[in-house]
Scaffold this motif. Structure first.
Motif, mmCIF file in Angstrom:
data_model
loop_
_atom_site.group_PDB
_atom_site.id
_atom_site.type_symbol
_atom_site.label_atom_id
_atom_site.label_comp_id
_atom_site.label_asym_id
_atom_site.label_seq_id
_atom_site.Cartn_x
_atom_site.Cartn_y
_atom_site.Cartn_z
ATOM 1 N N VAL A 33 0.837 -1.200 0.000
ATOM 2 C CA VAL A 33 0.000 0.000 0.000
ATOM 3 C C VAL A 33 0.874 1.253 0.000
ATOM 4 O O VAL A 33 0.621 2.221 -0.749
ATOM 5 C CB VAL A 33 -0.952 -0.006 1.213
ATOM 6 C CG1 VAL A 33 -1.615 1.369 1.384
ATOM 7 C CG2 VAL A 33 -2.011 -1.084 1.059
ATOM 8 N N GLU A 34 1.891 1.282 0.833
ATOM 9 C CA GLU A 34 2.776 2.439 0.902
ATOM 10 C C GLU A 34 3.504 2.671 -0.418
ATOM 11 O O GLU A 34 3.715 3.807 -0.843
ATOM 12 C CB GLU A 34 3.781 2.262 2.037
ATOM 13 C CG GLU A 34 3.133 2.255 3.421
ATOM 14 C CD GLU A 34 4.118 1.907 4.522
ATOM 15 O OE1 GLU A 34 5.295 1.648 4.191
ATOM 16 O OE2 GLU A 34 3.710 1.884 5.701
ATOM 17 N N ARG A 35 3.881 1.548 -1.061
ATOM 18 C CA ARG A 35 4.611 1.668 -2.321
ATOM 19 C C ARG A 35 3.707 2.143 -3.463
ATOM 20 O O ARG A 35 4.160 2.814 -4.385
ATOM 21 C CB ARG A 35 5.252 0.318 -2.674
ATOM 22 C CG ARG A 35 6.239 0.408 -3.824
ATOM 23 C CD ARG A 35 7.153 -0.799 -3.922
ATOM 24 N NE ARG A 35 6.425 -1.994 -4.319
ATOM 25 C CZ ARG A 35 6.236 -3.059 -3.545
ATOM 26 N NH1 ARG A 35 6.714 -3.056 -2.310
ATOM 27 N NH2 ARG A 35 5.565 -4.109 -3.972
ATOM 28 N N LEU A 36 2.397 1.798 -3.398
ATOM 29 C CA LEU A 36 1.478 2.134 -4.484
ATOM 30 C C LEU A 36 0.647 3.379 -4.204
ATOM 31 O O LEU A 36 -0.295 3.677 -4.953
ATOM 32 C CB LEU A 36 0.542 0.946 -4.740
ATOM 33 C CG LEU A 36 1.209 -0.345 -5.228
ATOM 34 C CD1 LEU A 36 0.174 -1.455 -5.388
ATOM 35 C CD2 LEU A 36 1.950 -0.115 -6.545
ATOM 36 N N THR A 37 0.968 4.082 -3.131
ATOM 37 C CA THR A 37 0.233 5.301 -2.796
ATOM 38 C C THR A 37 0.284 6.298 -3.961
ATOM 39 O O THR A 37 1.357 6.577 -4.507
ATOM 40 C CB THR A 37 0.820 5.960 -1.533
ATOM 41 O OG1 THR A 37 0.700 5.048 -0.440
ATOM 42 C CG2 THR A 37 0.068 7.249 -1.196
ATOM 43 N N GLY A 38 -0.908 6.811 -4.329
ATOM 44 C CA GLY A 38 -0.984 7.768 -5.426
ATOM 45 C C GLY A 38 -1.055 7.142 -6.800
ATOM 46 O O GLY A 38 -1.034 7.866 -7.803
ATOM 47 N N THR A 39 -1.165 5.808 -6.864
ATOM 48 C CA THR A 39 -1.271 5.125 -8.169
ATOM 49 C C THR A 39 -2.659 4.500 -8.296
ATOM 50 O O THR A 39 -3.379 4.340 -7.290
ATOM 51 C CB THR A 39 -0.200 4.019 -8.294
ATOM 52 O OG1 THR A 39 -0.501 2.982 -7.352
ATOM 53 C CG2 THR A 39 1.189 4.580 -8.001
ATOM 54 N N PRO A 40 -3.056 4.109 -9.506
ATOM 55 C CA PRO A 40 -4.371 3.477 -9.683
ATOM 56 C C PRO A 40 -4.527 2.160 -8.920
ATOM 57 O O PRO A 40 -5.646 1.736 -8.621
ATOM 58 C CB PRO A 40 -4.434 3.245 -11.207
ATOM 59 C CG PRO A 40 -3.495 4.242 -11.789
ATOM 60 C CD PRO A 40 -2.399 4.404 -10.788
ATOM 61 N N GLN A 41 -3.404 1.500 -8.596
ATOM 62 C CA GLN A 41 -3.485 0.210 -7.904
ATOM 63 C C GLN A 41 -3.624 0.343 -6.391
ATOM 64 O O GLN A 41 -3.723 -0.654 -5.674
ATOM 65 C CB GLN A 41 -2.219 -0.630 -8.203
ATOM 66 C CG GLN A 41 -2.091 -1.088 -9.637
ATOM 67 C CD GLN A 41 -1.519 -0.005 -10.538
ATOM 68 O OE1 GLN A 41 -0.883 0.930 -10.050
ATOM 69 N NE2 GLN A 41 -1.771 -0.122 -11.846
ATOM 70 N N GLN A 42 -3.621 1.578 -5.865
ATOM 71 C CA GLN A 42 -3.669 1.772 -4.412
ATOM 72 C C GLN A 42 -4.950 1.201 -3.807
ATOM 73 O O GLN A 42 -4.918 0.547 -2.758
ATOM 74 C CB GLN A 42 -3.561 3.252 -4.070
ATOM 75 C CG GLN A 42 -3.620 3.510 -2.559
ATOM 76 C CD GLN A 42 -3.549 4.996 -2.227
ATOM 77 O OE1 GLN A 42 -3.396 5.839 -3.112
ATOM 78 N NE2 GLN A 42 -3.686 5.319 -0.947
ATOM 79 N N ALA A 43 -6.089 1.390 -4.445
ATOM 80 C CA ALA A 43 -7.368 0.917 -3.903
ATOM 81 C C ALA A 43 -7.392 -0.607 -3.783
ATOM 82 O O ALA A 43 -7.868 -1.163 -2.785
ATOM 83 C CB ALA A 43 -8.514 1.398 -4.786
#
Length: 575
Positions: free
Chosen positions: A40-50
């Motif tokens: 989650v921390e790594r994908l923050t701000g990306t479409p995959q975050q949700a």
């Protein structure tokens, strides 16, 4: 009916909390939660975050549910009335089991060779449930054991862990050793177990147990022999994780043995056991396992140090590494730290046992089948700790990883000195010199310099170590002279595995092969089968090759005579 009810109820709860499916599932979920959080921390701000957040929420919910179930289980086992009733019942169970196997109705050893049918028909889980319940109480509810009469539990452990025909599972007898450990008195002095094995003990406040451990004839006579036998037997258990489980069990056994060594009656029992069959009795298997464990654990730990330093250097300058590669390297570093810490802890305990016990028990280690193995192991680690490679072992705060190189060097040198003091025939010095893999003349000089500069050993002991180094150097010269005299040894005189001149050739009746006795004896200590065809083989089955030995002796005399006595200082073969 009560045994079965507890087996399906209370013991099932104990298993789930300690080593059952729920225990391991919770560990998996905790690791999965950490990985999901990192994702989650790594994908923050990306479409995959949700999507990553949804995965984290699902794992967290599952872990919360398991945590609630665990709390319910712990509440059940925290009920003092239930625990007291279970404890009283299992006390009756161990008393009943002891009376079943003892003709006199009182705890005794050795037990009759013929296992009573009334005991043989009982399921093994009765013993296992008793042990698991007591281990849980000693680890997680020790205060509830205070004031309990645990004497019969101790006698029960001593009787059955030393009776493999009654309790066939090495794993279960290892668990009995673990229970004995939990009932041990605490160390009398702080730091008494420094460098060795030590765990929290629940029975430390029970004066009756301390008195029993130090005075009861059955405990004094059979505790140590039983422990030494189980140490070897747990090499092969009926469990899927037997490779790692055996080290944990030996950890407990080693701690008990070190406590026993401080008590003279137990120490005398140790010496008697080691002397059985001229040193070639069951103690030889224990000695072999000590060397195996020390070699594997310390070698693994020392190599992990180099691996750890390599990864640290890479992470200090991570240019060119992707985010995923960085995460993998950090995970690898974490595993390396964990494995290094565990291996140093366990390996230090083995070396401590070896250093302490060889102060009095050396005979089995000087036998032909053992002396080369011991010398090779000591040389290998002395070269690591005092040779050029020692610079590669420097790390920050080594103690946090249970790595004490100074202490380890002292223990290795202590074993050298203990063996040298008992080596009347010079076989230990010769074995050190014959080690082509690790022996270097300069390593003893380096070790003496380190010991003297840092004040790690008394000057007299350092001088004795230097005296041993001189004996080894002389033995090396003699061995080199012998090799020049003998030249090419006929193939029929060579051991087929070691390719060395056979000293005591024997025939293996199972395959018809001929080997040196020391070679095949070393093999049989670990694997009781013919190395050629894998048929069952025991030392008693070996057949001396008298005619071949006579021809080897005649050839040796001829070679030495033709050389003009250049190798006169070399001892002849024993008859």
């Amino acid at each position: 009916m009560t045994l079965k009810a507890l087996h399906l109820g209370v013991i099932k709860v104990v298993d789930e909390l300690t080593d059952g499916p729920m225990y391991w599932h919770m560990n998996q979920m905790a690791n999965a939660q950490q990985e999901a959080q990192a994702l989650v921390e790594r994908l923050t701000g990306t479409p995959q975050q949700a999507q990553a957040q949804a995965q984290l929420d699902m794992v967290s919910a599952r872990l919360d549910m398991l945590t609630c179930v665990k709390a319910c289980y712990q509440t059940v086992l925290s009920d003092p009335e239930l625990v007291a009733d279970c404890l009283a019942f299992y006390k009756l169970v161990v008393t009943w089991l002891l009376r079943l196997v003892s003709p006199s109705g009182m705890p005794e050893m050795p037990l009759p060779e013929q296992v009573p049918m009334s005991f043989a028909l009982l399921p093994e889980w009765i013993v296992e449930d008793t042990v698991e319940f007591m281990l849980y109480m000693s680890r997680y509810q020790p205060r509830l054991l205070l004031g309990s009469q645990l004497t019969y539990f101790m006698l029960f452990c001593v009787v059955f862990m030393g009776s493999p025909s009654y309790l066939r599972s090495p794993h279960l007898r290892g668990k009995l050793c673990e229970l004995v450990h939990s009932l041990l008195p605490p160390p009398q002095q702080a730091g008494q177990q420094a460098g060795g094995w030590t765990r929290r003990r629940a029975g430390g406040g029970d004066q009756a147990l301390s008195y029993l451990f130090e005075t009861h004839p059955l405990v004094l006579s059979y505790m140590v022999p039983s422990l030494l036998s189980v140490y070897s037997d747990v090499e092969h258990t009926d469990r899927a994780n037997q490779f790692y489980a055996k080290f944990n069990m030996r950890q407990y056994i080693g701690d008990i043995l070190m406590h026993c060594w401080t008590l003279q009656p137990h120490q005398e029992a140790w010496k008697r056991f080691a002397a059985l069959q001229g040193g070639r009795g069951p103690y030889l298997r224990f000695a072999n396992m000590l060397i195996n464990d020390a070699t594997y654990l310390l070698d693994d730990a020392l190599k992990k140090v180099q691996d750890y330093k390599s990864i640290e250097r890479l992470l200090a300058n991570p240019a060119g590494l992707s985010q995923q590669e960085l995460q993998e390297k950090r995970q690898h570093l974490g595993r390396c730290k964990q494995e290094m810490t565990s291996s140093f802890y366990l390996g230090s305990g083995v070396i401590n046992t070896l250093a302490v016990s060889t102060a009095e028990v050396t005979g089995p280690f000087l036998l032909p089948e053992m002396v080369e193995r011991l010398a090779g192991m000591l040389n290998y680690f002395l070269l690591y700790l005092a040779g050029p490679q020692r610079k590669m072992l420097k790390i920050d705060n080594p103690e946090q990883y249970n790595f004490r190189p100074k202490w380890l060097l002292v223990q290795i040198c202590t074993v050298y000195l203990n063996m040298s003091a008992a080596d009347r025939a010079g076989v230990f010095a010769a074995a050190i010199a014959a080690d082509k893999r690790s022996y270097r003349p300069e390593m003893f000089a380096e070790a003496s310099m380190i010991l003297r500069q840092l004040g790690l050993m008394p000057e007299l002991q350092i001088q004795l170590l230097e005296g041993l180094a001189a004996q080894v150097a002389q033995a090396a010269v003699q061995e080199e002279a012998e090799e020049e005299v003998l030249g090419d040894v006929p193939d029929e005189f060579l051991d087929p595995i070691q390719y060395t001149l056979m000293q005591d050739p024997v025939r293996l009746p199972t395959s018809g092969s001929i080997m040196d006795r020391a070679t095949i004896m070393r093999h049989l200590l670990t694997d009781p089968r013919d190395p050629i065809n894998r048929d069952k083989l025991t030392p008693e089955m070996l057949q001396p090759e008298v005619e071949l030995k006579a021809r080897i002796d005649a050839w040796l005399r001829e070679q030495r005579a033709s050389s003009g006595g250049a190798a006169a200082g070399v001892a002849p073969m024993e008859s």
